[in-house]
Design an enzyme around this catalytic site. Structure first.
Site, PDB file in Angstrom:
ATOM      1  N   SER A  56     -50.137  17.087  60.074  1.00  0.00           N
ATOM      2  CA  SER A  56     -51.260  17.883  60.596  1.00  0.00           C
ATOM      3  C   SER A  56     -52.260  18.115  59.465  1.00  0.00           C
ATOM      4  O   SER A  56     -51.942  17.877  58.293  1.00  0.00           O
ATOM      5  CB  SER A  56     -50.751  19.233  61.110  1.00  0.00           C
ATOM      6  OG  SER A  56     -50.319  20.021  60.001  1.00  0.00           O
ATOM      7  N   ASP A  93     -51.959  14.213  62.924  1.00  0.00           N
ATOM      8  CA  ASP A  93     -51.681  15.015  64.123  1.00  0.00           C
ATOM      9  C   ASP A  93     -52.839  16.007  64.338  1.00  0.00           C
ATOM     10  O   ASP A  93     -53.235  16.720  63.406  1.00  0.00           O
ATOM     11  CB  ASP A  93     -50.371  15.786  63.849  1.00  0.00           C
ATOM     12  CG  ASP A  93     -49.772  16.423  65.075  1.00  0.00           C
ATOM     13  OD1 ASP A  93     -50.079  15.965  66.187  1.00  0.00           O
ATOM     14  OD2 ASP A  93     -48.967  17.364  64.906  1.00  0.00           O
ATOM     15  N   ALA A 234     -42.951  19.110  72.373  1.00  0.00           N
ATOM     16  CA  ALA A 234     -41.729  18.669  73.058  1.00  0.00           C
ATOM     17  C   ALA A 234     -40.445  19.135  72.375  1.00  0.00           C
ATOM     18  O   ALA A 234     -39.387  18.533  72.561  1.00  0.00           O
ATOM     19  CB  ALA A 234     -41.744  17.155  73.198  1.00  0.00           C
TER      20      ALA A 234
HETATM   21  P1  13P Z   1     -43.407  21.417  68.984  1.00  0.00           P
HETATM   22  O1  13P Z   1     -44.021  22.690  68.470  1.00  0.00           O
HETATM   23  O2  13P Z   1     -42.872  21.600  70.364  1.00  0.00           O
HETATM   24  O3  13P Z   1     -42.395  20.853  68.065  1.00  0.00           O
HETATM   25  O4  13P Z   1     -44.601  20.338  69.117  1.00  0.00           O
HETATM   26  C1  13P Z   1     -45.052  19.640  67.995  1.00  0.00           C
HETATM   27  C2  13P Z   1     -46.303  18.896  68.260  1.00  0.00           C
HETATM   28  O5  13P Z   1     -46.742  18.703  69.365  1.00  0.00           O
HETATM   29  C3  13P Z   1     -47.006  18.372  67.092  1.00  0.00           C
HETATM   30  O6  13P Z   1     -48.230  17.797  67.450  1.00  0.00           O
HETATM   31  O1  G3H Z   2     -48.986  20.776  66.797  1.00  0.00           O
HETATM   32  C1  G3H Z   2     -48.841  21.330  65.711  1.00  0.00           C
HETATM   33  C2  G3H Z   2     -47.802  20.897  64.749  1.00  0.00           C
HETATM   34  O2  G3H Z   2     -46.575  21.531  65.018  1.00  0.00           O
HETATM   35  C3  G3H Z   2     -48.273  21.098  63.344  1.00  0.00           C
HETATM   36  O3  G3H Z   2     -48.245  22.431  62.982  1.00  0.00           O
HETATM   37  O4  G3H Z   2     -50.519  22.850  62.010  1.00  0.00           O
HETATM   38  O5  G3H Z   2     -48.572  24.335  61.485  1.00  0.00           O
HETATM   39  O6  G3H Z   2     -48.682  22.021  60.531  1.00  0.00           O
HETATM   40  P1  G3H Z   2     -49.050  22.941  61.672  1.00  0.00           P
HETATM   41 ZN    ZN Z   3     -49.206  18.729  69.071  1.00  0.00          ZN
END
Ligand code: 13P
Ligand code: G3H
Ligand code: ZN
Length: 330
Positions: A56, A93, A234
């Protein structure tokens, strides 16, 4: 500019085509430190699964972009050293701007998500088109999103779910040229995916969430047959991990996730990438809290990060073998 091929990485195109045809989903596990990376690669090599290493923008800031690039290159070599050269994708992400996506492409990412789902439809199309145009010049895959998940992801949050409208998907995919599409069918980010009042309770007090909207997924599949679909949010939030955390000083209340049998059903469809972050966080936290309680005099980080890494690896192997079906697909 470092192109991902110089790091030994692959983009997601071929992997997704195979996953859709084969009726399984490829794991997208988030990481931002060494132990998480070791656990992911160890689990994927042992099960011979392809993998998306997912970062992320917050994780990128935390870990540093230069270190991440060499960690990803290291992951490729590490897999070979462990005995099996699995295909590895380095994926951004929830990218929220063209600039961030460009910067990731330039530092060796082989796949980016542009998440314009919080924008009005036309703006989502516009920003997604710009990212696709840039990324495809470098043979980098792009994931777009339609519909909004409830929960928090980086700085963006939504209190309620906005399900994907199936009538929009064909137009979106055609106009933008994305390689995969994340949809909203009732999953959500984090460890508290549903409010207790949305759930029923078993005799043991375990919360059971409302089922995913497979009707929406089926409708999407009808409109874009064979197109790679992605599920975010998920994690299953295993009650046993929550119990270990709470009996070792933690305070997680009403944590609830997506039942694994529903994810198995999704993985057998056009869903070819399943995102899991929170379950990994829970596994690490459970192991670290327990190690602290069991050995209060210990202060060598390897003595609590080591068990956390082992627990994480077991969790990932379980997901690959029993939920996603991606074992022996590398
Ligand atoms: P979770 O918080 O359910 O693990 O989802 C992670 C996610 O979608 C990261 O993009
Ligand atoms: O969808 C989010 C992911 O779980 C990443 O989380 O932004 O705290 O790294 P983060
Ligand atoms: Zn996500």
């Amino acid at each position: 500019m470092t192109h991902y091929k110089e790091l030994g990485l692959v983009n997601s195109k071929e992997l997704f085509q195979k996953a859709v045809k084969g009726g399984y989903a490829i794991p997208a596990f988030n990481f931002n430190n060494l132990e998480q990376l070791q656990a992911i690669i160890g689990a994927c090599v042992e099960t011979k699964s392809p993998v998306l290493l997912q970062v992320s923008s917050g994780a990128r800031k935390y870990a540093n972009q230069t270190l991440l690039k060499y960690l990803a290159k290291g992951a490729v070599d590490y897999a070979k050293e462990l005995g099996y050269a699995i295909p590895i994708v380095l994926h951004l992400d929830h990218g929220d701007t063209l600039e961030l996506c460009k910067s990731c492409v330039e530092s060796g990412f082989s796949s980016v998500m542009i998440d314009g789902s919080h924008h009005p439809y036309d703006k989502n199309v516009e920003v997604t088109c710009q990212v696709v145009e840039y990324a495809h010049k470098h043979d980098v895959s792009v994931e777009g999103e339609l519909g909004v998940l409830a929960g928090i992801e980086d700085e963006v949050s939504s209190a309620v779910t906005h399900y994907t409208k199936p009538e929009e998907v064909e137009d979106f995919v055609k106009k933008t040229g994305v390689d995969s599409l994340a949809i909203s069918i009732g999953t959500s980010h984090g460890a508290n995916k549903f409010k207790p009042e949305q759930c029923t309770r078993t005799a043991e007090g375990i919360l059971v969430p409302p089922p995913l909207r497979f009707d929406i997924l089926e409708e999407v599949e009808k409109r874009i047959p064979g197109f790679p679909i992605v599920l975010h949010g998920a994690s299953s939030v295993p009650p046993e991990l929550v119990r270990i955390i709470n009996t070792n000083g933690g305070k997680l209340k009403d944590a609830v996730g997506i039942p694994e049998e529903q994810l198995r059903r999704a993985a057998a469809s056009a869903v070819c990438k399943i995102n899991i972050d929170s379950d990994g966080r829970l596994a690490m936290t459970a192991a670290i809290r327990k190690a602290f309680m069991d050995n209060p005099a210990e202060f060598d980080p390897r003595k609590y990060l080591g068990p956390a890494r082992d627990q994480l690896k077991e969790l990932y192997k379980h997901k690959i073998v029993s939920v996603l079906g991606s074992a022996n697909r590398a």
